[in-house]
Scaffold this motif. Sequence first.
Motif, PDB file in Angstrom:
ATOM      1  N   GLN A 215       0.832  -1.206   0.000  1.00 31.90           N
ATOM      2  CA  GLN A 215       0.000   0.000   0.000  1.00 31.90           C
ATOM      3  C   GLN A 215       0.867   1.257   0.000  1.00 31.90           C
ATOM      4  OE1 GLN A 215      -3.288   0.215   2.793  1.00 31.90           O
ATOM      5  NE2 GLN A 215      -3.153  -1.977   3.239  1.00 31.90           N
ATOM      6  N   VAL A 251      -6.263   8.655 -10.381  1.00 35.62           N
ATOM      7  CA  VAL A 251      -6.252   7.541  -9.433  1.00 35.62           C
ATOM      8  C   VAL A 251      -7.062   6.368  -9.987  1.00 35.62           C
ATOM      9  CG1 VAL A 251      -6.992   6.770  -7.143  1.00 35.62           C
ATOM     10  CG2 VAL A 251      -5.901   9.006  -7.406  1.00 35.62           C
ATOM     11  N   ASP A 252      -8.241   6.679 -10.507  1.00 32.28           N
ATOM     12  CA  ASP A 252      -9.103   5.623 -11.039  1.00 32.28           C
ATOM     13  C   ASP A 252      -8.471   4.945 -12.256  1.00 32.28           C
ATOM     14  OD1 ASP A 252     -11.897   4.385 -10.953  1.00 32.28           O
ATOM     15  OD2 ASP A 252     -11.789   5.088 -13.021  1.00 32.28           O
ATOM     16  N   ARG A 254      -5.211   4.705 -13.024  1.00 35.75           N
ATOM     17  CA  ARG A 254      -4.071   3.888 -12.618  1.00 35.75           C
ATOM     18  C   ARG A 254      -4.531   2.590 -11.949  1.00 35.75           C
ATOM     19  NH1 ARG A 254      -2.314   5.902 -15.935  1.00 35.75           N
ATOM     20  NH2 ARG A 254      -0.773   7.558 -16.125  1.00 35.75           N
ATOM     21  N   MET A 255      -5.618   2.660 -11.190  1.00 37.46           N
ATOM     22  CA  MET A 255      -6.167   1.449 -10.579  1.00 37.46           C
ATOM     23  C   MET A 255      -6.601   0.460 -11.654  1.00 37.46           C
ATOM     24  SD  MET A 255      -9.611   0.954  -8.251  1.00 37.46           S
ATOM     25  CE  MET A 255     -10.689   1.462  -9.603  1.00 37.46           C
ATOM     26  N   GLY A 264      -7.405   1.577  -6.056  1.00 37.29           N
ATOM     27  CA  GLY A 264      -7.065   2.994  -5.947  1.00 37.29           C
ATOM     28  C   GLY A 264      -8.291   3.750  -5.480  1.00 37.29           C
ATOM     29  N   ILE A 287      -5.582   9.922  -0.853  1.00 37.97           N
ATOM     30  CA  ILE A 287      -5.279   9.079  -2.009  1.00 37.97           C
ATOM     31  C   ILE A 287      -4.628   7.808  -1.486  1.00 37.97           C
ATOM     32  CG2 ILE A 287      -3.938   8.810  -4.135  1.00 37.97           C
ATOM     33  CD1 ILE A 287      -3.902  11.888  -4.347  1.00 37.97           C
ATOM     34  N   GLU A 288      -5.057   6.670  -1.998  1.00 39.64           N
ATOM     35  CA  GLU A 288      -4.372   5.425  -1.637  1.00 39.64           C
ATOM     36  C   GLU A 288      -4.384   4.466  -2.813  1.00 39.64           C
ATOM     37  OE1 GLU A 288      -7.025   2.044  -0.020  1.00 39.64           O
ATOM     38  OE2 GLU A 288      -6.961   3.553   1.569  1.00 39.64           O
ATOM     39  N   PHE A 289      -3.304   3.696  -2.914  1.00 41.09           N
ATOM     40  CA  PHE A 289      -3.208   2.589  -3.864  1.00 41.09           C
ATOM     41  C   PHE A 289      -2.822   1.334  -3.097  1.00 41.09           C
ATOM     42  CE2 PHE A 289      -2.269   6.186  -6.742  1.00 41.09           C
ATOM     43  CZ  PHE A 289      -3.162   5.911  -7.771  1.00 41.09           C
ATOM     44  N   LEU A 300       4.175   3.210  -8.484  1.00 42.67           N
ATOM     45  CA  LEU A 300       3.178   4.261  -8.279  1.00 42.67           C
ATOM     46  C   LEU A 300       3.691   5.332  -7.323  1.00 42.67           C
ATOM     47  CD1 LEU A 300      -0.074   2.130  -8.047  1.00 42.67           C
ATOM     48  CD2 LEU A 300       0.361   3.939  -9.725  1.00 42.67           C
TER      49      LEU A 300
END
Length: 414
Positions: A215, A251-252, A254-255, A264, A287-289, A300
């Motif tokens: 994460q 974000v969306d 890249r997810m 994401g 923001i998180e991945f 990322l």
Amino acid sequence: MSGTNQRIDGKRLWDSLMAMARHGATPKGGVRRLTLTDIDRAARDDFRAQCEALGLTVRVDAIGNMFARRAGRDPARLPVLFGSHLDSQPSGGKYDGALGVMAGMEVMRTLHDLNITTEAPLELVNWTDEEGSRFGYSLMGSGTWAGIYPLAQSYALRDIDGVSVEQALDAIGYRGAETAEPFPADSYFELHIEQGPILEREGRQIGIVTGAQAQVWWDARITGQDSHAGTTPPSTRRDALVAAARVIDLVDRRMREAGEDGRGTVGFLHVLPNSRNVIPGEVSFSIEFRHPDSARIAWLADDFPAEATALVAATGCTLELAELLRFAAQPFDAECVALVEQAATRLGYPARKMVSGAGHDAVYVARRMPAAMIFTPCKDGLSHNEAESIEPAEAEAGCQVLFEAVVARANRST
């Protein structure tokens, strides 16, 4: 169902879960039990009273983590730890965290009822602020204990009203005398609802958790210029919310590039001045991945900030990104995982190995000792929601596997 004739009491476990759910109960059937609030204090007091009624010795460390110890036959053996957390999301469910704590209590009660003394001591743990809902740092209690977060840093964190962690601990009387740091221990086991749809979809009762995915989290703040919505033409606008929307879209994207393993999320958004006829001048958001592959998260973490900064600059705004946490995928201990698998097999429960999509206290504890997790299904994979739901039989199965894994570990030959 085969296996041991030493059985936990499923009804007693369920009743204890429902009783704990009264602390912070919401009209929609969930719980709001934010960490270090008066409601959390009531839950902690209840937990402590139940532990002491069983003759357990309860101690509290400087970040409020609670440890309830049951003596073993050999005092020289290191203790086997197990537990979870009692704090919740602002609109959380009854089972997230609480299942692991109350199932641990049921393990202790069953041993007491059967007059069983394990070779190694046992310790049931209630970790402080797993959720991160109030102060912004998930896994704060276990992370401070494990040395991920310096104690002074954790103490200085403040909620939206400006109350610090240190002040909140003192206010509820749970800043303990024990140092918040690792002590010698044998292992750690954690039972938790899956918080996802896989077990239910496949008709499995037990998830044998082999580790947790990598994460990276950021706090983002975009600064533009608030101005009149009716008089400011496009050429002079510096709309912080438009800039934020472009980052959220990134974000969306890249997810989704990572396929079904990608995660994401932007889960928090605060707009200023938040007025209908004013162009937003500042937006703060999370923001998180997450991904099972540490290399994907490392990429990322290095690539995303520059790409997001360029998107924001194109709108005439500026972006500040503060990285809150970054950790690689965390494998759990093979021997502890094997004990979970052996218990599920012996008991005849349909099970599967899986990687945790969510962060749990076990992730940080695993950096200090061997650890493993057990998952039970939850309806529709829904969690962090008042409608979160599991079946009594699922809770019982998970607790029985926890009982067998913990006892086996505590009685193993050394």
